[in-house]
Design a protein around this motif. Structure first.
Motif, PDB file in Angstrom:
ATOM      1  N   GLN A 241       0.872  -1.185   0.000  1.00  0.00           N
ATOM      2  CA  GLN A 241       0.000   0.000   0.000  1.00  0.00           C
ATOM      3  C   GLN A 241       0.912   1.238   0.000  1.00  0.00           C
ATOM      4  OE1 GLN A 241      -3.884   2.085   2.008  1.00  0.00           O
ATOM      5  NE2 GLN A 241      -2.427   1.233   3.407  1.00  0.00           N
ATOM      6  N   PHE A 262       1.914   4.948   3.925  1.00  0.00           N
ATOM      7  CA  PHE A 262       1.260   5.561   5.079  1.00  0.00           C
ATOM      8  C   PHE A 262      -0.083   4.832   5.180  1.00  0.00           C
ATOM      9  CE2 PHE A 262       2.783   9.884   3.138  1.00  0.00           C
ATOM     10  CZ  PHE A 262       4.108   9.504   3.263  1.00  0.00           C
ATOM     11  N   PRO A 263      -0.537   4.546   6.391  1.00  0.00           N
ATOM     12  CA  PRO A 263      -1.825   3.850   6.519  1.00  0.00           C
ATOM     13  C   PRO A 263      -2.959   4.577   5.796  1.00  0.00           C
ATOM     14  CG  PRO A 263      -0.675   3.876   8.612  1.00  0.00           C
ATOM     15  CD  PRO A 263       0.112   4.754   7.692  1.00  0.00           C
ATOM     16  N   SER A 264      -4.078   3.898   5.640  1.00  0.00           N
ATOM     17  CA  SER A 264      -5.242   4.457   4.958  1.00  0.00           C
ATOM     18  C   SER A 264      -5.592   5.845   5.498  1.00  0.00           C
ATOM     19  CB  SER A 264      -6.432   3.526   5.155  1.00  0.00           C
ATOM     20  OG  SER A 264      -6.110   2.252   4.664  1.00  0.00           O
ATOM     21  N   SER A 266      -4.005   8.643   5.351  1.00  0.00           N
ATOM     22  CA  SER A 266      -2.908   9.297   6.073  1.00  0.00           C
ATOM     23  C   SER A 266      -1.964  10.059   5.156  1.00  0.00           C
ATOM     24  CB  SER A 266      -2.132   8.256   6.880  1.00  0.00           C
ATOM     25  OG  SER A 266      -2.968   7.672   7.838  1.00  0.00           O
ATOM     26  N   LYS A 268      -1.185   9.600   1.438  1.00  0.00           N
ATOM     27  CA  LYS A 268      -0.523   9.129   0.212  1.00  0.00           C
ATOM     28  C   LYS A 268      -0.999   9.910  -1.012  1.00  0.00           C
ATOM     29  CE  LYS A 268      -1.844   4.873   0.754  1.00  0.00           C
ATOM     30  NZ  LYS A 268      -2.585   5.119   2.008  1.00  0.00           N
ATOM     31  N   THR A 269      -2.325  10.036  -1.159  1.00  0.00           N
ATOM     32  CA  THR A 269      -2.860  10.735  -2.329  1.00  0.00           C
ATOM     33  C   THR A 269      -2.365  12.178  -2.347  1.00  0.00           C
ATOM     34  OG1 THR A 269      -4.824   9.350  -2.228  1.00  0.00           O
ATOM     35  CG2 THR A 269      -4.982  11.365  -3.554  1.00  0.00           C
ATOM     36  N   ASP A 292      -1.756   4.699  -4.126  1.00  0.00           N
ATOM     37  CA  ASP A 292      -2.261   3.738  -3.134  1.00  0.00           C
ATOM     38  C   ASP A 292      -1.596   2.363  -3.196  1.00  0.00           C
ATOM     39  OD1 ASP A 292      -4.107   3.439  -0.937  1.00  0.00           O
ATOM     40  OD2 ASP A 292      -5.310   2.126  -2.210  1.00  0.00           O
ATOM     41  N   PHE A 315      -8.922   6.662  -5.939  1.00  0.00           N
ATOM     42  CA  PHE A 315     -10.111   6.623  -5.089  1.00  0.00           C
ATOM     43  C   PHE A 315      -9.721   7.413  -3.847  1.00  0.00           C
ATOM     44  CE2 PHE A 315     -12.834   3.978  -2.068  1.00  0.00           C
ATOM     45  CZ  PHE A 315     -14.034   4.504  -2.477  1.00  0.00           C
ATOM     46  N   VAL A 317      -9.653  10.355  -0.696  1.00  0.00           N
ATOM     47  CA  VAL A 317     -10.423  10.910   0.426  1.00  0.00           C
ATOM     48  C   VAL A 317     -10.811  12.362   0.104  1.00  0.00           C
ATOM     49  CG1 VAL A 317     -10.283  11.600   2.863  1.00  0.00           C
ATOM     50  CG2 VAL A 317      -9.186   9.474   2.101  1.00  0.00           C
ATOM     51  N   LYS A 319     -12.386  14.588   2.350  1.00  0.00           N
ATOM     52  CA  LYS A 319     -12.239  15.480   3.513  1.00  0.00           C
ATOM     53  C   LYS A 319     -10.977  16.344   3.426  1.00  0.00           C
ATOM     54  CE  LYS A 319     -11.897  14.989   8.562  1.00  0.00           C
ATOM     55  NZ  LYS A 319     -12.491  16.266   8.928  1.00  0.00           N
ATOM     56  N   ASP A 320     -11.157  17.622   3.713  1.00  0.00           N
ATOM     57  CA  ASP A 320     -10.053  18.583   3.766  1.00  0.00           C
ATOM     58  C   ASP A 320      -9.350  18.831   2.433  1.00  0.00           C
ATOM     59  OD1 ASP A 320     -10.345  19.357   6.391  1.00  0.00           O
ATOM     60  OD2 ASP A 320      -9.081  17.730   7.156  1.00  0.00           O
ATOM     61  N   GLY A 518       2.584  20.892   6.676  1.00  0.00           N
ATOM     62  CA  GLY A 518       2.131  19.738   5.896  1.00  0.00           C
ATOM     63  C   GLY A 518       1.879  20.035   4.430  1.00  0.00           C
ATOM     64  N   TYR A 519       1.158  19.119   3.790  1.00  0.00           N
ATOM     65  CA  TYR A 519       0.785  19.238   2.379  1.00  0.00           C
ATOM     66  C   TYR A 519       1.988  19.639   1.513  1.00  0.00           C
ATOM     67  CZ  TYR A 519      -3.929  18.699   4.236  1.00  0.00           C
ATOM     68  OH  TYR A 519      -5.046  18.214   4.878  1.00  0.00           O
ATOM     69  N   ASN A 522       5.591  19.310   2.585  1.00  0.00           N
ATOM     70  CA  ASN A 522       6.189  17.995   2.832  1.00  0.00           C
ATOM     71  C   ASN A 522       7.328  17.697   1.860  1.00  0.00           C
ATOM     72  OD1 ASN A 522       4.344  17.715   4.864  1.00  0.00           O
ATOM     73  ND2 ASN A 522       2.882  16.535   3.631  1.00  0.00           N
TER      74      ASN A 522
HETATM   75  P1  GTP Z   1      -6.201   5.924   1.396  1.00  0.00           P
HETATM   76  O1  GTP Z   1      -6.773   6.255   0.068  1.00  0.00           O
HETATM   77  O2  GTP Z   1      -7.251   5.663   2.439  1.00  0.00           O
HETATM   78  O3  GTP Z   1      -5.204   4.821   1.388  1.00  0.00           O
HETATM   79  O4  GTP Z   1      -5.521   7.261   1.983  1.00  0.00           O
HETATM   80  P2  GTP Z   1      -4.273   8.186   1.642  1.00  0.00           P
HETATM   81  O5  GTP Z   1      -3.093   7.759   2.429  1.00  0.00           O
HETATM   82  O6  GTP Z   1      -4.099   8.343   0.180  1.00  0.00           O
HETATM   83  O7  GTP Z   1      -4.740   9.549   2.312  1.00  0.00           O
HETATM   84  P3  GTP Z   1      -5.019  10.991   1.702  1.00  0.00           P
HETATM   85  O8  GTP Z   1      -3.829  11.581   1.020  1.00  0.00           O
HETATM   86  O9  GTP Z   1      -6.259  10.923   0.909  1.00  0.00           O
HETATM   87  O10 GTP Z   1      -5.249  11.844   3.023  1.00  0.00           O
HETATM   88  C1  GTP Z   1      -6.235  11.597   3.955  1.00  0.00           C
HETATM   89  C2  GTP Z   1      -6.490  12.797   4.821  1.00  0.00           C
HETATM   90  O11 GTP Z   1      -5.270  13.319   5.383  1.00  0.00           O
HETATM   91  C3  GTP Z   1      -7.140  13.934   4.060  1.00  0.00           C
HETATM   92  O12 GTP Z   1      -8.182  14.427   4.841  1.00  0.00           O
HETATM   93  C4  GTP Z   1      -6.022  14.933   3.913  1.00  0.00           C
HETATM   94  O13 GTP Z   1      -6.520  16.247   3.820  1.00  0.00           O
HETATM   95  C5  GTP Z   1      -5.167  14.711   5.157  1.00  0.00           C
HETATM   96  N1  GTP Z   1      -3.732  15.055   4.927  1.00  0.00           N
HETATM   97  C6  GTP Z   1      -2.960  14.617   3.911  1.00  0.00           C
HETATM   98  N2  GTP Z   1      -1.712  15.157   3.973  1.00  0.00           N
HETATM   99  C7  GTP Z   1      -1.688  15.945   5.080  1.00  0.00           C
HETATM  100  C8  GTP Z   1      -0.682  16.771   5.688  1.00  0.00           C
HETATM  101  O14 GTP Z   1       0.454  16.882   5.233  1.00  0.00           O
HETATM  102  N3  GTP Z   1      -1.043  17.428   6.833  1.00  0.00           N
HETATM  103  C9  GTP Z   1      -2.298  17.317   7.379  1.00  0.00           C
HETATM  104  N4  GTP Z   1      -2.560  17.981   8.486  1.00  0.00           N
HETATM  105  N5  GTP Z   1      -3.281  16.554   6.822  1.00  0.00           N
HETATM  106  C10 GTP Z   1      -2.981  15.871   5.697  1.00  0.00           C
END
Ligand code: GTP
Ligand code: SPV
Ligand code: MN
Length: 613
Positions: A241, A262-264, A266, A268-269, A292, A315, A317, A319-320, A518-519, A522
């Motif tokens: 993953q 990074f876990p789900s 957390s 990655k996207t 992913d 696919f 997330v 949120k945010d 973040g974001y 990073n």
């Molecule tokens: P899966 O698809 O479930 O495997 O997740 P993923 O690891 O791809 O996670 P994704 O990048 O979609 O992030 C999930 C959440 O973490 C979202 O709500 C993001 O806004 C938040 N997020 C991602 N990167 C950061 C960061 O650097 N700082 C903070 N504070 N939040 C973050």
């Protein structure tokens, strides 16, 4: 069942083994008819889904759907890996004998698709021509049209992927039956759902959901669980993953590739879609390969560790996600992308969508807005502050829509890997980045990844737990063998990747604010890591890895206080000493853990005990 034969003929499906498989399951599930699907059918299927009310229009070439309200995330408890060999039981794979699970699933699926169409979705989880193609072919059967729409976005779909192959029997058999969602007892002692990968038969049987990883079988059931098992049994590759990105230094022309887990939910996207901070954008460019899943192998011809993203879409997330955190994601679901939103809030008048964090406040005019359950916001009682969107609401879009998609994303050769990173949400355990320049210590670090679980799985949000390599929910074989396989595969590479542990989620204990912005920022941690690998910086050696000094980290334009910066670049020794006891207990659960891993653990423990630390 001559109708089945006709449908297979009409769909151009000739492979006799695939036909036999479809016939068997069409009969068992009692589907009314069979339809073979290719990506070219998308426009027609979209129209049918609109007509049936399964999806709603969400703007120009955009669509919206709600899943059943008790079916909004993966269920770890109901997900099982089965084989005929009890030695395949690990700590996290929920192993059960296939002799027990197969009949149970057949029983649940028998007649359960009556009155429905069984779609036959042949797919490939790899860029065509990849050396891993033999492990990438699959045929998903599903009785849900919405699942087909997701599959077409997330995987390469078409009959050509299972025709004229060197061995007609080499495809993963994925059967998805939705079941009667309103009567499955989700989350109760009488839960009827089962999501089973029969790994030694390359058969996936999922019953009782139509959402995400529970229902799109190419993605995590095949792309992670089955592929990890196949990679181990064949000795040929790893399936993780992981996100996968390229970083180009426009000044030197050099390109680097980093993958990592990074876990789900957390990050990655978000990392894969990263737009460099303004101060660095002239010099660096980040390319998206995957967000992913990555499959890694060593190229026999030149000995390089390489990786591909087996998927064809995202696919992600919701949120945010906004213009500041991830403008790339918003563009990838912009007008005309044919993106599909699930479980966000929807305005039935304007066809707009909204989710928490899309804007600081929800739309002021609530007219026409419904929450993810379909209830009118205007009908809410005063003080009802339930989120408008489900926290695990997502968007589905194809890779080609992602603005920073790598030009070479489709290359069957994949990309050479310079660095492997692990990370997760931890409010106090981990610094911004610590580099590890040793294979066994890197694998040890992945195995001891500790993070707060998220809403991507039912009922575990916020729990601090170990999540080895971010594969805990997808682990398909015993952890000791998993570690051994990692050492073997990566150890065979001519040039070793550098490892690192990152954390974007450290928080202030008093007011809870994120210490690191973040974001986009990073990228700064990753650039430091690459410089370290190139010998351009030396960092500061600690017991748990090399940490950047404040001077080494490019901080042009970063909004962070001196105190917060100091905290994210430091190691709290007493905490780490305590952590080592938990790690020991964690690792002791695993049978056959290679001695190299224990040695790495003892090296770190000894270094932490050094009074000079
Ligand atoms: P899966 O698809 O479930 O495997 O997740 P993923 O690891 O791809 O996670 P994704 O990048 O979609 O992030 C999930 C959440 O973490 C979202 O709500 C993001 O806004 C938040 N997020 C991602 N990167 C950061 C960061 O650097 N700082 C903070 N504070 N939040 C973050
Ligand atoms: C995850 O949960 O890690 C995902 C989403 O990437 S799902 O496909 O539902 O597994
Ligand atoms: Mn994931």
């Amino acid at each position: 069942m001559t109708d089945v034969e006709q449908a297979l003929d009409a769909g151009g499906l000739k492979n006799p083994r695939v036909r036999e498989y479809v016939r068997h399951w069409a009969e068992l599930t009692g589907a009314e008819c069979v339809e073979v699907v290719s990506a070219a059918d998308d426009a027609r299927l979209i129209q049918e889904a609109l007509d049936a009310g399964e999806i709603l229009p969400a703007g120009d070439g955009l669509y919206y759907a709600r899943s059943y309200e008790k079916d909004t995330a993966r269920s770890e408890a109901r997900t099982i890996v089965s084989t005929g060999d009890p030695a395949d039981k690990g700590v996290y794979n929920n192993w059960r004998p296939s002799s027990e699970m197969k009949p149970m699933l057949e029983e649940r699926m028998r007649g359960a698709s009556a009155g429905k169409t069984m779609y036959v979705v042949p797919y490939l989880m790899a860029p065509p021509g990849s050396p891993l193609e033999p492990y990438a072919r699959g045929v998903q059967l599903t009785d849900a049209r919405i699942v087909v729409l997701h599959m077409i976005r997330m995987a390469r779909v078409g009959v050509e992927f299972v025709e004229n192959t060197e061995s007609p029997d080499t495809f993963v058999r994925g059967v998805h039956v939705t079941g009667d969602l309103e009567n499955l007892g989700q989350g109760t002692p009488n839960d009827q759902r089962y999501f089973v990968t029969v790994a030694d038969e390359r058969t996936i049987l999922h019953f009782g959901s139509s959402y995400g990883g529970n229902a799109l079988l190419g993605k995590i059931a095949h792309g992670l669980r089955q592929a990890a098992y196949d990679g181990w049994k064949s000795g040929a590759f790893l399936a993780e993953q992981f996100m996968l990105i390229g970083i180009t230094d426009k000044q030197t022309g050099k390109a680097y590739h980093i993958c990592g887990g990074f876990p789900s939910a957390s990050g990655k996207t978000n990392l894969a879609m990263l737009l460099p901070p303004d101060a660095l954008g002239d010099r660096y460019h980040v390319e998206f390969y995957g967000d992913d899943i990555a499959w890694l192998w060593v190229d026999r011809a030149d000995g390089t560790l390489r990786a591909i993203n087996p998927e064809f879409g995202v696919f992600g997330v919701a949120k945010d996600t906004n213009e500041n955190t991830n403008p790339t994601a918003l563009q990838s679901v912009g007008p005309g992308t044919r993106a599909l939103f699930t479980n966000v809030a929807y305005n039935e008048r304007t066809h707009e969508v909204w989710w928490e964090g899309r804007t600081p406040q929800p739309p002021a005019d609530v007219a026409g807005w419904r929450d993810w359950k379909g209830n009118l916001i205007a009908d809410r009682r005063e003080g009802d502050d339930e989120p408008w969107a489900h926290p695990n609401s997502r968007f589905t879009t194809t890779l080609a829509n992602v603005p920073n998609i790598a030009a070479q994303f489709d290359s069957p050769r994949g990309v050479p890997i310079d660095a492997i990173i692990f990370g997760g949400r931890t409010r106090n355990r981990e610094p911004l980045v610590r580099a590890i320049d040793d294979l066994a210590e890197g694998v040890y670090d992945g195995l001891t990844l500790g993070a707060e679980a998220t809403f991507a799985a039912e009922g575990v949000d916020g729990q601090l737990r170990y999540d080895p390599m971010s594969m805990r929910p997808f682990m398909s074989y015993p952890e000791g063998h998993y570690a051994e396989h990692w050492l073997k595969v990566v150890g065979a590479a001519k040039d070793q990747p550098i490892f690192a542990h990152v954390n974007w989620f450290q928080r202030d204990p008093d007011d809870g604010h994120f210490l690191w912005p973040g974001y986009r920022d990073n990228l700064r941690a990753l650039l430091w890591l690459l410089k370290l690998k190139n010998g351009e910086v030396a960092g500061r050696q600690t017991a748990v890895g090399i940490i950047p000094t404040e001077e080494e980290l490019n901080l042009d334009g970063v909004d962070i206080s001196a105190d917060d910066l100091r905290t994210v670049l430091s190691i709290e020794i007493p905490r780490w000493r305590k952590e080592m006891e938990f790690r020991e207990q964690h690792l002791e659960q695993f049978d056959n853990l290679p001695e190299e891993i224990w040695k790495a653990h003892r090296r770190v423990a000894t270094a932490l005990d050094d009074p000079g630390q």
